[in-house]
Design an enzyme around this catalytic site. Structure first.
Site, mmCIF file in Angstrom:
data_model
loop_
_atom_site.group_PDB
_atom_site.id
_atom_site.type_symbol
_atom_site.label_atom_id
_atom_site.label_comp_id
_atom_site.label_asym_id
_atom_site.label_seq_id
_atom_site.Cartn_x
_atom_site.Cartn_y
_atom_site.Cartn_z
ATOM 1 N N HIS A 1 14.104 13.235 12.142
ATOM 2 C CA HIS A 1 12.933 13.107 12.997
ATOM 3 C C HIS A 1 12.196 11.794 12.763
ATOM 4 C CE1 HIS A 1 10.853 15.565 9.677
ATOM 5 N NE2 HIS A 1 10.325 14.370 9.596
ATOM 6 N N HIS A 2 12.541 11.075 11.704
ATOM 7 C CA HIS A 2 11.971 9.747 11.529
ATOM 8 C C HIS A 2 12.739 8.725 12.345
ATOM 9 C CE1 HIS A 2 9.523 11.056 8.079
ATOM 10 N NE2 HIS A 2 10.548 11.839 7.816
ATOM 11 N N ARG B 1 0.491 0.970 14.867
ATOM 12 C CA ARG B 1 0.320 0.779 13.433
ATOM 13 C C ARG B 1 1.045 -0.476 13.009
ATOM 14 N NH1 ARG B 1 4.586 4.951 10.639
ATOM 15 N NH2 ARG B 1 3.877 3.982 8.740
ATOM 16 N N TRP C 1 7.082 0.078 3.671
ATOM 17 C CA TRP C 1 7.664 0.787 2.527
ATOM 18 C C TRP C 1 9.012 1.379 2.896
ATOM 19 C CZ3 TRP C 1 8.669 6.033 1.087
ATOM 20 C CH2 TRP C 1 8.442 6.970 2.114
ATOM 21 N N TYR D 1 8.335 15.845 0.848
ATOM 22 C CA TYR D 1 8.153 17.223 0.397
ATOM 23 C C TYR D 1 8.037 17.288 -1.116
ATOM 24 C CZ TYR D 1 9.077 18.867 5.079
ATOM 25 O OH TYR D 1 9.007 19.104 6.413
ATOM 26 N N GLU E 1 11.597 13.341 -0.035
ATOM 27 C CA GLU E 1 10.587 12.718 -0.890
ATOM 28 C C GLU E 1 9.178 13.150 -0.509
ATOM 29 O OE1 GLU E 1 10.182 11.000 -3.452
ATOM 30 O OE2 GLU E 1 8.225 10.064 -3.215
ATOM 31 N N HIS F 1 12.721 11.894 3.567
ATOM 32 C CA HIS F 1 12.063 13.109 3.990
ATOM 33 C C HIS F 1 11.901 14.105 2.845
ATOM 34 C CE1 HIS F 1 10.010 15.601 6.633
ATOM 35 N NE2 HIS F 1 10.601 16.592 5.996
ATOM 36 N N SER G 1 -1.755 27.250 -5.413
ATOM 37 C CA SER G 1 -1.489 28.661 -5.725
ATOM 38 C C SER G 1 -2.156 29.047 -7.028
ATOM 39 C CB SER G 1 0.019 28.906 -5.842
ATOM 40 O OG SER G 1 0.661 28.652 -4.625
ATOM 41 N N HIS H 1 0.840 -1.199 0.000
ATOM 42 C CA HIS H 1 0.000 0.000 0.000
ATOM 43 C C HIS H 1 0.876 1.250 0.000
ATOM 44 C CE1 HIS H 1 -3.223 2.786 1.097
ATOM 45 N NE2 HIS H 1 -2.524 3.168 2.125
ATOM 46 N N ASP I 1 8.814 21.572 -25.765
ATOM 47 C CA ASP I 1 8.845 20.235 -25.161
ATOM 48 C C ASP I 1 9.867 20.304 -24.035
ATOM 49 O OD1 ASP I 1 8.848 17.413 -24.609
ATOM 50 O OD2 ASP I 1 8.338 17.039 -26.694
ATOM 51 N N THR J 1 6.134 26.841 5.482
ATOM 52 C CA THR J 1 4.838 26.289 5.098
ATOM 53 C C THR J 1 3.719 27.159 5.630
ATOM 54 O OG1 THR J 1 5.921 24.177 5.498
ATOM 55 C CG2 THR J 1 3.602 24.125 4.936
ATOM 56 N N SER K 1 14.365 6.235 -12.791
ATOM 57 C CA SER K 1 13.327 7.035 -13.435
ATOM 58 C C SER K 1 13.255 8.429 -12.826
ATOM 59 C CB SER K 1 11.985 6.303 -13.287
ATOM 60 O OG SER K 1 10.918 7.165 -13.547
ATOM 61 N N SER K 2 13.246 8.497 -11.487
ATOM 62 C CA SER K 2 13.135 9.799 -10.826
ATOM 63 C C SER K 2 14.355 10.672 -11.079
ATOM 64 C CB SER K 2 12.950 9.622 -9.327
ATOM 65 O OG SER K 2 11.713 9.036 -9.051
ATOM 66 N N LYS L 1 3.169 30.148 3.540
ATOM 67 C CA LYS L 1 2.381 29.876 2.334
ATOM 68 C C LYS L 1 0.897 29.836 2.640
ATOM 69 C CE LYS L 1 4.009 27.172 -0.855
ATOM 70 N NZ LYS L 1 4.594 28.108 -1.798
#
Lengths: 120, 770, 354
Positions: free
Chosen positions: B505-506, B653, B343, B460, B458, B456, B471, B279, B308, B531, B372-373, B534
């Protein structure tokens, strides 16, 4: 293309010779016995070798980047150099947080995890 | 004769028993009852390694065939064993696969609805009586009875035990086998794939109903398989993203089914591990990132006036790596041996032989996704740096483009760390290198560092494009320019940089360096500030404007609510003390689903409703859109809001079930079961409500109102081309020029802009208009 | 270019007419992805925790073949590129620089992060795990906990840098030193190839010969690099006795033959013998070896990637298709190649010498 000269000669040839010379110093630093030299500075041969290798690697790096990769002396050198140096912040963070922190968190915690110990 | 140390038989026995006790699954064997996870498989092996046949076990009172919901009085008794009666002379555990036990005296207690054991008082007896209420389903019920015959000396030696299996027939007979979750999942995936195929073929049919034959199909498919055009690739990413959003949703539905009630037997822990791994991986890498890439591919070149992307074939490669990576990741579903590491794939489990073989495939697929990324990041960064139209300086770029720039910058600088970690795991699992082999000196925390260094940034990466979308949407809906464009840009850039120094922090509970924990606490608190800026800017945009309520506006408003709530719940985690309590509970699940679904997914729903007319040339139906929003928004909050409280009371969890009994320290209060059921019901409603949008998209494709170039009154470049845009999007020889950009940005160049200008632009080029 | 509604049909298998811009259709990405997936899948089937299961080599080769096939399609489309279409940046601050040059630099940024990750791993383990030399010199003797000292057969986990073997003699250093020389020389030859491709006022045949000879030399030097690496890792080499020049016989054993492998949990090196007990000190050096082989191997994989690119370029040069208009393509590859050399400048001292 490089439009300048180094010591009056073609810059690529000179760069090549310079790099070879530095490599020879590197190999010599490891192959020769430097223990007397190290004792003179009150340190071990290993530490001296590490210093020499680091101090040689830096100019080699700069020479290849600047002359072979045209980061010096070209019209677009400035912006491309800034682009190449942009990841410096992220590299420093990774080296600091991953390379220099203690790997023994899983097993050896009590040794260094004490109040007053502010090491990494 | 020298006396050597004697190793007696009893010493060996004691050692073996100690080892067996350590090694065997947990069985709580106390005077106050018997139970635990291992009893059904290993028996009462604390007392003796094997059952004793001389113990004669009886279970009286059960009929041959039960009547539905009827109560039977049953008696457990046994003969044989060390002593005949007295203190601590016996114990039992009776488990049934159906029905319910009722306790009628103080010698028996309930462990669960269908499991009973003796009490401390009952420990002195050798026969016990209780009631059993037959189930109403009519299927066969199995009973497993274990009895201990103990000699009362307080130790485990000299005791014996035995087991009795019994089956009571129901009126329906054996009944159905319990559903195998993997069969269900595989079936649903195959059904989804077939539906996708049919939709694609239908799409082809609609392009030209008269020409529905192979001669026309082959070039059409070839065009889609080989195109390097950013719009086609964007559509491909889109289809992949929506498809895997559905698959991830199916996985979530099955998880919620399992969690709908306490002690459900649908998915075992081992299978559950695979479900939540899949998941998470599917939703982040195969759904969220492709959806973002879909919009980025479509909209960014249009917004900056480029024909392009910078590297079209590499763009196609970035896309095609993804479906094949998905195939690798999903091999586990069809083999039943999928990755079960989460994951996050923590070491050392991820390299252990105990983890399923699907982990290697998961790692291989992820390596392809990393490639790919990386290629995507390079492509977009280059495009935005070099292919902006004339007159479009950095501070004239639309905010969506800026958000894609910051996101891609974070992505391709952080993902190599993940790639190297994956390579190390892949090599550990194949050729047996020792990166994470603890016995050889490997450090599992290294994986955590490498993973979260990427992980992390990621998260964001997936939220910042949503910021960009909001926006755009709010500015257009409020019919004014975004408030504080410059601060929005700096805030995103700030988030992009600070993201790299907060990943610790993880890992607050991992035992990593204390100094690093301290630094991370401070930086994580810091990252909330941009944040927040914004959010205030968005509010001020609406306040200074005049809002038109279209569906995309509704989704943007919904985003503001849910993302803010998610951000606030996230602010509990920088405090290490709070994090220690909340880590691995449902509070974390609530937080990240609020920001990921309430943030990213809602942002992209808004984007779909906003840009669908541009991409397809058709308008979406507003009524269906509003219905979608109302149902989805309400049910979504029904799912994730209660999870906050469940997390605070300690529901962990990644565990397949939870208990509402009264004597276990991990139990939850009674209302936890009710709320879990509520969440599961809302989950199903949410899942199905999203089909309203899919239906809307398909119907509008066929019969929607034709869309003009600029249906909403936006003013970035994409609204200046037709809907859909031509191919190539702009003429290479006739690129657009941004002439009058002072409608929505400050006219004067900033200090940074002037300095940069002086530094970078060669003197013979004309000065850039700001 | 006015749009795709001109007279040429898409050529997804190649070749491609670059006068209209970059290829807008190509089968290459699809097959490349397919090949990589097959390759990774088969590799995982063949090896599992160090156990090799035969029978999967054909599928591994199939994966590589599909990748090769996709590269052929890619190159079929590229080989006609003659510089007519080379987009130039319009955006400040890159204005005037070729788009693809900026792209290569951005790519190199990500490659920097790849090697930083590898170096960080190396630093972490090297600083965190005690060096074998130190452990062995100290010995395991402790008057209270271990009065018997080192026991034969007991292995200790410690960090054994490869330099302990490689830097032990000039001959052991030779392959690494020659490799350094080869890479620096190849950086030089590729820059020369670029110079001659770019040089205006040069006869076509002279240009063709110069460019393909320099590119070919780069290719040969890269192959030499990988060959010497294999010699160093697996093969070893033998120096015969030539008394005429005072050359003594040397049998330089490869690293793997010395026992420096990723499975080395009972690694013995002749110099580590416990003086007190005479027992051979034995170490578990799996982490050290894994780090060495994977880091230098990743660099080697990048060299191999460069060889693949060089093969195509040498072929194109041999056909005389490099002119000043498209010489910048050589520069793009050159930047990558110099980066590979740069990484070697860091890998060589810190993995081979220190």
């Amino acid at each position: 293309m490089a439009h300048y000269k180094i010591l009056g000669q073609d810059p690529y040839w000179m760069n090549f010779f310079g790099l070879m010379f530095l490599t020879l110093i590197e190999v010599a630093a490891v192959g020769l016995d430097l223990s007397d030299f190290a004792a003179g500075y009150n340190t071990t041969e290993k530490v001296v070798t590490l210093w020499i290798l680091t101090l040689i690697a830096i100019p080699k790096f700069i020479m290849i980047a600047a002359i072979f990769m045209h980061l010096y002396g070209d019209d677009d050198s400035k912006i491309l150099t800034m682009t190449a140096l942009f990841p410096a912040f992220f590299i420093i963070i990774m080296v600091l947080f991953i390379g220099l922190t203690h790997p023994e968190a899983a097993t050896g915690l009590p040794d260094w995890c004490r109040p007053g110990n502010y090491g990494l | 004769m020298k006396r050597k140390t004697l190793i007696t038989r009893s010493m060996v026995a004691l050692i073996l028993i100690s080892v067996a006790m350590v090694v065997s699954p947990a069985v709580n064997s106390l005077p106050t009852g018997v139970g635990g996870t291992g009893i059904q498989t290993s028996g009462c092996n604390c007392h003796a390694a094997a059952p004793t046949a001389t113990i004669d076990v009886t279970l009286d009172g059960l009929p041959d065939q039960y009547n539905s919901s009827e109560t039977y009085t049953i008696t457990v008794s046994f003969e044989g064993g060390p002593i005949e009666s007295g203190v601590n002379s016996g114990g039992f555990n009776l488990w049934a696969s159906g029905g319910e036990f009722t306790v009628i005296d103080a010698t028996v207690q309930s462990r669960a609805t269908a499991e009973v054991t003796h009490t401390e008082v009952g420990n002195d007896y050798r026969t016990w009586t209780m009631e059993w209420i037959a189930p109403s389903h009519g299927r066969n019920v199995d009973f497993i009875l274990h009895v201990n015959s103990v000699n009362g000396d307080g130790s485990n030696s000299g005791d014996s035990w035995n087991r009795l299996d019994l089956s009571v027939v129901g009126s329906l007979g054996v009944g159905l086998d319990p559903a195998d979750p993997f069969t269900v999942l595989a079936t649903l995936i195959i059904i989804s794939s077939v539906l996708l195929l049919i939709t694609i073929l239908y799409g082809f049919y609609r392009t030209n109903p008269e020409a529905f034959d192979w001669e026309h199909l082959a070039p059409w498919i070839t065009e889609w398989l080989t195109s390097t055009d950013h719009k086609k690739i964007g559509t491909l990413y889109f289809i992949q993203g929506l498809f895997f959003l559905g698959i991830g949703g199916i996985l979530a539905m099955m998880i919620r089914l399992q969690l709908a009630g306490p002690e459900m037997g649908f998915i075992s822990q081992d299978q559950y591990n695979q479900f939540f791994t899949l998941h998470g991986t599917t939703m982040i890498f195969l759904a969220a990132m492709p959806l973002i890439n879909g919009f980025a591919n479509w909209i960014v070149p249009l917004q900056i006036g480029a024909p392009d992307l910078a590297l079209p074939r590499i763009n196609a490669l970035s896309f095609w790596l993804q479906p094949f990576a998905a195939l690798l990741i999903f091999t586990g579903v069809f083999s039943g041996q999928g990755a079960d590491t989460g994951w996050t794939g923590y070491a050392p489990y991820v390299v252990s032989a105990g983890a399923h073989s699907g982990v290697t495939m998961w790692v291989a697929g992820q390596i392809m996704l990393v490639a790919s990324s990386t290629l995507t990041g390079i492509n977009f960064l280059t495009t935005m740096a070099v292919m902006r139209a004339e007159g479009m300086g950095w501070m004239q770029m639309p905010l969506f483009t800026w958000s894609i720039l910051v996101a891609n910058l974070m992505l391709f600088l952080s993902i190599p760390a993940f790639g190297i970690g994956l390579l190390q795991v892949y090599l550990d699992r194949t050729i047996s290198t020792a990166f994470y082999d603890i016995a050889a000196g490997g450090d599992p925390l290294l994986w955590s560092h490498l993973f979260w260094y990427f992980g992390h940034p990621e998260v964001y990466v997936v939220i910042v494009p949503a910021f960009g979308v909001i926006s755009e949407v709010l500015a257009t809906s409020a019919r004014r320019s975004i408030f504080g464009y410059r601060s929005m840009v700096y805030a995103m850039a700030g988030i992009g940089i600070v993201a790299f120094i907060v990943y610790g922090h993880h890992m607050f509970t991992s035992g990593m360096s204390p100094s690093l924990r301290f630094v991370t606490m401070l930086t994580t608190m810091l990252v909330a500030v941009p944040t927040g800026i914004k959010i205030f800017n968005w509010l001020k945009t609406m306040h200074g404007g005049s809002l038109v309520y279209r569906t995309h506006t509704l989704w943007a408003l919904g985003f503001l609510v849910t993302f803010t709530l998610g951000g606030i719940s996230g602010m509990f985690f920088p405090s290490i003390a709070m994090d220690t309590h909340l880590h691995e509970t449902y509070f974390v699940v609530a937080h990240f689903h609020y920001v990921l679904v309430g943030g990213t997914v809602f942002g992209f729903f808004a984007a779909i409703y906003y840009w669908y007319p541009k991409m397809t040339g058709r308008m979406l139906d507003e009524r269906l859109g509003t219905l979608h929003f109302l149902t989805a928004f309400v049910t979504y909050n029904g799912i994730f809001w209660p999870m906050h409280r469940l997390g605070v009371v300690g529901m962990p969890r990644r565990t397949h079930t939870y208990f509402i009994t009264t004597d276990d320290f991990t139990n939850l209060p009674e209302w936890a079961a009710d709320w879990n059921l509520f969440i599961s019901v809302c989950a199903f409603l949410f899942f199905f409500s999203n089909f309203i949008m899919v239906f809307n998209m398909l119907i509008s494709l066929a019969r929607g109102q034709k869309a003009p170039a600029d249906p909403w009154g936006g003013w970035s470049f994409e609204w200046m081309t037709s809907s859909p845009p031509p191919t190539p999007s702009f003429d290479w020889n006739n690129l657009p020029v941004l002439k009058d950009a002072n409608e929505h940005i400050a006219h004067e160049p900033s200090v940074m802009g002037i300095w940069f200008n002086k530094l970078m632009v060669p003197e013979d080029n004309e000065e850039v208009n700001n | 270019m006015s749009g795709y509604d001109d007279d040429h049909a898409p050529q997804p298998w190649g070749p491609h007419d670059w006068h209209h811009g970059a290829p807008h259709n190509s089968f290459s990405p699809l097959f490349l992805s397919m090949g990589v997936a097959i390759f990774l899948f088969s590799l995982a089937q063949a090896w599992s925790y160090g156990t090799y299961t035969p029978g999967h080599i054909p599928t591994i080769l199939l994966g590589l073949a599909v990748v090769g096939f996709s590269m052929i399609i890619w190159w079929r489309q590229d080989i006609s590129f003659d510089g007519h279409y080379e987009p130039i940046s319009t955006g400040v601050p890159f204005r005037g620089i070729q788009v693809r040059k900026v792209a290569v630099w951005v790519f190199l940024m990500s490659e920097m992060m790849v090697f930083t990750s590898l170096f960080s791993t190396y630093m972490r383990y090297r600083l965190g795990i005690e060096n074998c030399g130190t452990v062995f010199e100290r010995g395991l003797f402790d008057p209270v906990t271990n009065p018997t000292g080192w026991q034969e057969g007991v292995a200790v986990t410690c960090f054994e840098p490869a330099s302990h073997l490689i830097a032990s003699s000039w001959w052991h250093l030779a392959p690494g030193a020659i490799n350094t020389f080869a890479l620096i020389l190849s950086s030089f030859t590729i820059v020369q190839a670029l110079r001659y491709a770019k040089m205006p006022d040069l006869d076509d045949e002279v240009r063709r010969k110069k460019v393909y000879r320099y590119l070919g030399s780069t290719w040969i030097l890269a192959i030499l690099f990988l060959t010497l690496k294999m010699v160093e890792w697996f093969i070893g080499f033998y120096v015969p006795e030539i008394s005429a020049i005072g050359l003594h016989e040397h049998d330089i054993v490869s690293l793997v033959s010395e026992g420096y492998t990723i499975n080395a949990d009972h690694y013995q090196h002749h110099s580590y013998v416990d003086e007190a007990t005479g027992a051979h000190m034995v170490a578990n050096i799996q982490v050290s070896a894994s780090l060495f082989y994977v880091t230098t191997g990743t660099h080697g994989a990048h060299v191999a990637g460069g060889i693949i690119g060089l093969s195509y370029m040498t072929l194109k040069a041999w056909k005389g298709l490099y002119t000043p208009a498209n010489a910048v393509s050589i520069e793009y590859f050159g930047l990558y190649w110099h980066f590979v050399d740069l990484v070697w400048v860091l890998v060589f001292p810190f993995f081979y010498l220190y």
